[in-house]
Structure formats: structure tokens, C-alpha cells
Write an enzyme that holds these catalytic residues in place. Structure first.
Site, PDB file in Angstrom:
ATOM      1  N   GLY A  43       0.801  -1.212   0.000  1.00 50.18           N
ATOM      2  CA  GLY A  43       0.000   0.000   0.000  1.00 50.18           C
ATOM      3  C   GLY A  43       0.836   1.264   0.000  1.00 50.18           C
TER       4      GLY A  43
ATOM      5  N   ASN B  72      -8.485   4.170   8.169  1.00 48.06           N
ATOM      6  CA  ASN B  72      -7.905   3.007   8.828  1.00 48.06           C
ATOM      7  C   ASN B  72      -8.010   3.068  10.344  1.00 48.06           C
ATOM      8  OD1 ASN B  72      -5.988   5.198   8.268  1.00 48.06           O
ATOM      9  ND2 ASN B  72      -4.566   3.973   9.466  1.00 48.06           N
TER      10      ASN B  72
ATOM     11  N   HIS C  84      -2.090  -7.644   2.400  1.00 39.77           N
ATOM     12  CA  HIS C  84      -2.126  -8.260   3.747  1.00 39.77           C
ATOM     13  C   HIS C  84      -3.291  -7.774   4.594  1.00 39.77           C
ATOM     14  CE1 HIS C  84      -0.387  -5.123   6.539  1.00 39.77           C
ATOM     15  NE2 HIS C  84      -0.100  -4.588   5.383  1.00 39.77           N
TER      16      HIS C  84
ATOM     17  N   CYS D 170       5.966   6.421  16.496  1.00 37.22           N
ATOM     18  CA  CYS D 170       7.138   6.925  15.779  1.00 37.22           C
ATOM     19  C   CYS D 170       8.150   5.802  15.632  1.00 37.22           C
ATOM     20  CB  CYS D 170       7.741   8.119  16.503  1.00 37.22           C
ATOM     21  SG  CYS D 170       8.779   7.657  17.904  1.00 37.22           S
TER      22      CYS D 170
END
Lengths: 351, 417
Positions: B84, B171, B221, B347
Site C-alpha cells: 500500500g 484506517n 495483507h 514513531c
């Protein structure tokens, strides 16, 4: 017990966590992210806040077989340790940020959060022995870290576990290798973790800017030169004075006093550094009356014979023999043999 | 705690771990594993001219046709990539460079404020290292870009817009965008429209043809295929500049030897996921609604984020704020109970960050930090929801005690509702 192992990414905290797990504790590893922007600290193996260190800690946790998380304490560290460090230098004191970090971060912010989350204790890789409430020096005199733990309160130590105090650093490295921990031969960290290149003077100048002032001879009052900021000097310092000409008697000159208000750095001969007593505050000192002991004022200094007594909120320490190289802001930790009796933060000196 | 620790996903899922993080990755489907293994054993380079090459090429092209059929696209519109993120980069940079080269006045890039970092960091790079002018389209309180917001942003200077990208479904909070409507607005002005459909494909109906999008990102995935495999669907006739140069294997915009096993497994997973989607969506939505209702009932003060249940929301995603808690405390405590979920992004050092999606939706930073995503998928059952509901209140109680130390009041939400 459910324990939280603070894992810096170094060999000591990795072995400490592994020993805690072997001892039957339910161990969770946590790496403390202390730098606001970790990238800016990516300068090799020194320090405690690089992405590489976080990865090393994670890999050690994998090998030990414990869960692992990263906790962001950058704001707390900035506020409680770095700002305080700068403020202390600005005020003419000489701070010890490792002492401060133990007091305010590892055995305060981290410990409190751990207890709230249901953990019973915090495990670290400090080289010191702790049994019950008694803190003692490590069996490895070269690596002993009881000094930077010496100002912790009993309620903080009650929830601390130091599994490495009975082991020399050499043995810790050998054990790490036996355990398959990749950090076994990682170099020791030194100096101050948030000053990557170790140049404290330049780091302070970057933060505080240039604040020029005179360098004055203690005996004559004569101005011997100029400096760019009194904050860059610490009592007892000899190098970096850049006075250009030697003293009339040809002997080296040392910083005797730093006065931020007048921006004056006072210099003089070594014997003028001799301190006969000192007064500390924020003390942990549960004793009545004078106590014969030994006083240590630097992480790797010698402890010298002294008598300490709590008077009100202050801790007064009379030194049997003059002591050189101490400065307000440092921690004073008092020992009976290898046992830590207590300590405080030097407020003023008596000469 | 005595909770057995097993690997996070895959065959061990039923062995003591409650996996509620399917939006991060979901276990490979058996069809995909079978296709992957078969192609691995066969070998061959799909660009070779001999029999082995032809055999691999046949697998690739049959897979391309299958994927195209699943997504209602033409086979020639499928560009296989390594995932992606690569597809998003190819779409954004490739379209920007091509459009800018054709019409130099086009330098504005419009993307929603709630895009995945693969889009956001790419457009930020275009702005900082190139000459793009990036505008983040604001979203409403559910996380959706309203069509009038897009229309107004374009109308300020239509001829300067190089491209628009709005994700099909978010998402983190699961809100679905009105993609066809947004694409139609873009086309009214002759502007190309890309959509990141990574979370949508397999969860809700996705038709490339009907959407009107010019380019669409899909990842293997997230729908039961292998990690490291993806595709960008690119409308026929649309020019985009390549990111990688080399053999030009994929439509001359993407170079590199094709991953034949990955392609085969991707297509097998996508075909199966899309075929099951209508039934599976109903099952997961019911499970999700049950999860949300029971957690809200168990935890006073908890708040559900994103669009309400229905076609405007992904069936498998629940997103909840627990005022007074830090998300990473919740995650640690749930993890210790064998319950796996997500706080959003972290992060590179592993530090949890407050979600930019929630911040864009108008949630304050403290509440954004106290939020968790629970995402359901093919292997989720009612027992997973039961396991979460059993422990959530004690976990939140502990996390609130820890949050109180950090000065997170947050609990004012209790009285404020």
C-alpha cells in the site's frame, strides 16, 4: 511480583531484566524515550535516547522473552531534568542530572505509573546492592552507582530492585554473552545522555547564548580576562580558563566561585578550593544527632571522613579534612563503610 | 499474570490471544497460503521468454485478471507493487509529476487531513522538496470529507489543482468516504482523483469502475494476502511518472522482477475476500456493534468515535476513547491479558503518538491519546468480544489511576456525558 524493567538498551539493564525474570518475577520491559526528537540524538552508542538504543532494548527483551514497550517521558525529562540542569548552571550551581533523573523520572514518574498500572517494583541495571531498606555500594568499586541513588527516599527504594550489585561489570558482560544478549560488548555510556558530544559548555552556550563577564583574581580583585558565560564554569575547574598569562607565582589557577548575577568567575589557587563543611537541603536523613560517616560529593569521587547532622530541613556535614572540588548543586551522599546512610543536595560551602 | 504469550497473528490466534487488530494485518487466508506455496515451488521469472518464464507469467496474468475481476477493473489497469505504501507513493508522486509536466500551472495537491501517513508524508515531501502546494481538506466530526468542502477547495482555483486524494475508508476510525461523489466533483474540473482503498477492499463493496476514481491503492495483507504485496489500479490512458527505473515490468511505471508467489496469493485472497464480503460484512458489523455497546455499558465515560453503524462505516472497526487514560497504558494492560489492539501510530522509536485522525476530527490531544482501535476480521468470534468485555473495566480503572498521575483529568466527561 509483577515488575517493570527499565531497559536503556545497554548491557546492565538487559542483564538486570534477565535476572529478574530468572528470579521468577513477571517482568515487563520498558524503554524510556527521553529525547523529544530521537533522531537528533542518533550519534552512536553513548547516551540513552537513540532509536538504536530502543532497538537494542527491544532485542534484549526478545531474547529474555518478556513483553516490551516504549514509554514517552520526553516532556517530563525536558521539564524535570534538562530545564533544571540549565537553570542550575544559570544560577551558578553544578547539577548532577543522573541523580535528578533517578529522583524525578525513574523512581518517580516511571515508578508511580508502574504502581498505578499494577506493577510492584521497578528493576534497573544500577550497580548497587539493595536489601530491605539498606542500600550499599556495588562489589565493583569502579562501577559503583550508589552515589546517584543516594538521595532516593525510603518509599522510592521500597519499590526498587537492583539485581546487579553483587556482580562486577566484567561478570555482567560475560553473563550477557552467555545469555546471547547482543549488547554484551556494547560500549559503556558516559557523561550526560542528552549532550551527545559531551561538550557541556558549548551545549549551554547554544541554549543560553553568550553572556560575557570578567574573570577575577580572588586575592587581588584584578580582572584577568573575559569569558562568554559564567554558566560554562564549574567550581574546581582548571582547564578552559584561557587567561593567557600565568599567575605571578606560576601555579595553576582554579575556578573558586561563579556568580551569575554579576557574571563574575573568580579564580585562585588550589588550596582556596578547600571546603571544611557544607550544608545540604532536600535531604534524606532519618537520624538524630551527629553521625560519624564518610561523605562523597561526586559520582566517581572518594568518600572522605565527616560528621553529619540534620538541623531543621538542612543537613550539615563537617569534613574531617578539607575537601576539594565540591560545588553547590552537587549531591552529597553519606556512607558508613559501603552502606548508604542518606544524602542531600549541596546548598552552600564553608571554607 | 500467567497469560501464555504466543505469536500475535496466524495459527496461534485461538491459542490464548484475543486478536483485535485485523486492520493492522489479518492472518493469511488458506487459499492464499496454498497459492503462495504452489507458486513458490514452481519458480520462474515472469519476464523470461522460455517455458518456465511463460509458466510464471501465466500465473501473474491469471492473478491480474482475478484481482481485476474482484475490484471491477480491467486487467491492464492493475499495476502490482510491494504494498500500500508503494502504491500511494506511486499514485501521488507519479500523478503529480505527470500532471505538472503536462500543465505546469497545476501545483496544488488536495488530500484529506485523515489520510494514512503513506499519503500525508508523501505530499509533505512534495511540498518541502518539490514545488507542490499541499492543502489538507478538513473533515467533519466523524472523519469524513464532505463533498462541498472538496468543491469549495477546488473552486478557489480549479486550474491549479494537480491531483486529489481522499481515502475510501479511514484506517483508524473506520469512516467511509463518499468516493464516487468526490471523484465526480474532481472530474467536473478535469482533475485526477486517487483513493487509498487499503481498508475498504474486502470489507465493503469496492468497484473501481463505478467509483470513478482514476487511481486506487490496494494492499494484500489487509485482506488475507501476504505482507509486501499490493497494487495500484490506474485508469487506462492515464499517464503517471515512474518512481523506480529498470525493467519497466509493470506498465513501464513500476520496475522490478514480479513476485509471482505474492501476486498469486494476493489474487487468491482478494477473490475469496470479495466473494465473502456481503455475508462477512453483516457478521462483523453485528459483532462490532455488540463490542461497542457492551464496552460503552461497562465503562462509564467511554465514547465511540467515527461514523455511526451503517454503510458509512467499515463493519470491522470499533474506535473508542477512554477519557482519563493514556492509550499506551490501556494497550499494555490489555496485552498482559492477551488482548491485542492498537493505539494508532507510533514513531520510529516506538513512542505512541496522538492520532492525527482524531485531532483532525476535533478531538483534543488528551482524549486522542486515550483512544483505542479494536478491529475485527475473518477469524474474529463472539468469544473475542466476550474476552474484551470481561477485562475492559478493571483495565480502564488502572489506566485512569496512572493517567491521573500524568495530570489527565478527562473524567469531566463523566458528568458532561
Amino acid at each position: 511480583m509483577r515488575v517493570l524493567a527499565a531497559m536503556s538498551g545497554g548491557v546492565d539493564s538487559a542483564v538486570a531484566a534477565a535476572r529478574a525474570a530468572d528470579a521468577g518475577h513477571d517482568v515487563t520491559g520498558v524503554h524510556l524515550a527521553l529525547a523529544k526528537s530521537p533522531e537528533s540524538h542518533r550519534t552512536g552508542a553513548r547516551g540513552c535516547c537513540t532509536i538504536e538504543d530502543a532497538r537494542d532494548a527491544r532485542r534484549a527483551a526478545d531474547i529474555i522473552g518478556i513483553p516490551f514497550y516504549v514509554w514517552d517521558l520526553a516532556d517530563r525529562f525536558e521539564h524535570d531534568v534538562i530545564d533544571e540542569f540549565v537553570a542550575a548552571y544559570e544560577a551558578g550551581r553544578t547539577p548532577n542530572p543522573c541523580v535528578r533523573c533517578n529522583e524525578r523520572i525513574k523512581f518517580a514518574a516511571v515508578l508511580e505509573r508502574a504502581l498505578a498500572l499494577g506493577f510492584d517494583a521497578v528493576v534497573t541495571g544500577h550497580h548497587a546492592r539493595l536489601s530491605g531498606a539498606v542500600l550499599r555500594r556495588s562489589v565493583d568499586p569502579g562501577k559503583d552507582q550508589s552515589y546517584v541513588l543516594g538521595t532516593l527516599r525510603p518509599d522510592q527504594l521500597a519499590h526498587a530492585i537492583f539485581p546487579l550489585g553483587d556482580t562486577t561489570k566484567t561478570e555482567v558482560r560475560a553473563e550477557a554473552a552467555r545469555r546471547g544478549l547482543a549488547v554484551a560488548d556494547k560500549p559503556d555510556s558516559h557523561d550526560i545522555c542528552f549532550i551527545a558530544d559531551g561538550d557541556t559548555g558549548r551545549w549551554l552556550r547554544d541554549r543560553l547564548g553568550s553572556q560575557p563577564g570578567p574573570v577575577v583574581d580572588a586575592a587581588t580583585g584584578e580582572t584577568l580576562g573575559e569569558h562568554e558565560g559564567a554558566f560554562a564554569f564549574t567550581i574546581g575547574q582548571r582547564r578552559g580558563l584561557r587567561l593567557g598569562r600565568p599567575a605571578p607565582d606560576g601555579r595553576p589557577r582554579y575556578v573558586l566561585d561563579v556568580s551569575p548575577v554579576t557574571r563574575t568567575v573568580t579564580v585562585g589557587p588550589a588550596e582556596a578550593l578547600d571546603v571544611s563543611h557544607l550544608v545540604a537541603d532536600r535531604a534524606v536523613w532519618p537520624y538524630e544527632g551527629p553521625v560519624v560517616c564518610a561523605a562523597q560529593v561526586r559520582a566517581h569521587g572518594q568518600a572522605v571522613p565527616a560528621t553529619a547532622e540534620g538541623v531543621g530541613d538542612e543537613l550539615r556535614v563537617a569534613l574531617d579534612e578539607p575537601l576539594r572540588g565540591t560545588a553547590p548543586g552537587q549531591a552529597v551522599v553519606l556512607y558508613d563503610g559501603d552502606r548508604v546512610l542518606g544524602g542531600g543536595h549541596v546548598l552552600r560551602l564553608g571554607r | 499474570m500467567g497469560v501464555g504469550r504466543v505469536s500475535p497473528a496466524g495459527a496461534d490466534i485461538l491459542g490464548g490471544v484475543t486478536y483485535l487488530d485485523h486492520a493492522a494485518t489479518t492472518p493469511m487466508r488458506p487459499e492464499a497460503v496454498a497459492a503462495y506455496n504452489a507458486a513458490l515451488a514452481d519458480g520462474g521469472n515472469a519476464s523470461s521468454l522460455h517455458a518456465s518464464g511463460r509458466r510464471a507469467r501465466r500465473v501473474v496474468e491469471e492473478s491480474r485478471e482475478a484481482l481485476a475481476a474482484a475490484l471491477r477493473a480491467r486487467p491492464s489497469e492493475v499495476v502490482f507493487t510491494a504494498g500500500g505504501t508503494e502504491s500511494d507513493n506511486l499514485a501521488i508522486k507519479g500523478l503529480y509529476w505527470a500532471r505538472r509536466a503536462a500543465e505546469p500551472r497545476r501545483h496544488r495537491v488536495l488530500v484529506s487531513a485523515v489520510e494514512h501517513r503513506a499519503i500525508l508524508d508523501t505530499v509533505i515531501w512534495l511540498a518541502e522538496a518539490q514545488d507542490a502546494q499541499v492543502e489538507l481538506l478538513p473533515v467533519d466530526a466523524t472523519g469524513m470529507v464532505r463533498p462541498e468542502v472538496l468543491a469549495a477547495a477546488i473552486a478557489r482555483d480549479p486550474d491549479s489543482v494537480a491531483l486529489i486524494s481522499v481515502m475510501w475508508a479511514n484506517n483508524e476510525v473506520g469512516t467511509v468516504s463518499p468516493v464516487a461523489e468526490l471523484a465526480a466533483i474532481a472530474h467536473r474540473y478535469g482533475i485526477v482523483f486517487h483513493t487509498d482503498a487499503v481498508q475498504a477492499v474486502g470489507s465493503i463493496p469496492v468497484s473501481f469502475e463505478d467509483s470513478g476514481a482514476d487511481a486506487l491503492t490496494v494492499s494484500a495483507h489487509k485482506l488475507g494476502g501476504p505482507i509486501g504485496m499490493g497494487a495500484l489500479l490506474v485508469r487506462r490512458g492515464l499517464t503517471l511518472a515512474p518512481l523506480t527505473h529498470g525493467g519497466g515490468q509493470e506498465r513501464d511505471v513500476r520496475s522490478g522482477t514480479l513476485d509471482t508467489p505474492g501476486v498469486a496469493a494476493f489474487a487468491a485472497a482478494a477473490s475469496a475476500a470479495v466473494a465473502e464480503q456481503p455475508v462477512e460484512a453483516v457478521r462483523l458489523a453485528a459483532l462490532r456493534d455488540d463490542l461497542v455497546a457492551r464496552v460503552l455499558a461497562a465503562v462509564p465515560g467511554a465514547v465511540a468515535n467515527g461514523a455511526p453503524s451503517g454503510p458509512g462505516r467499515l463493519p470491522g472497526i470499533a474506535h473508542l476513547t477512554f477519557p482519563g487514560c493514556e492509550g499506551d497504558s490501556l494497550l499494555l494492560l490489555l496485552d498482559a491479558h492477551g488482548i491485542e489492539c492498537s493505539t494508532g501510530s507510533a514513531c520510529s522509536a516506538g513512542v505512541a503518538q496522538p492520532s492525527h485522525v482524531l485531532l483532525a476530527m476535533g478531538v483534543d490531544e488528551a482524549r486522542a491519546r486515550g483512544s483505542l482501535r479494536f478491529s475485527l476480521g475473518r477469524t474474529s468470534t463472539a468469544a473475542d468480544v466476550d474476552a474484551l468485555v470481561r477485562v475492559i473495566m478493571p483495565v480502564v480503572g488502572r489506566a485512569r489511576r496512572a493517567g491521573a498521575l500524568a495530570g489527565l483529568s478527562g473524567l469531566s466527561g463523566l458528568s458532561g456525558g
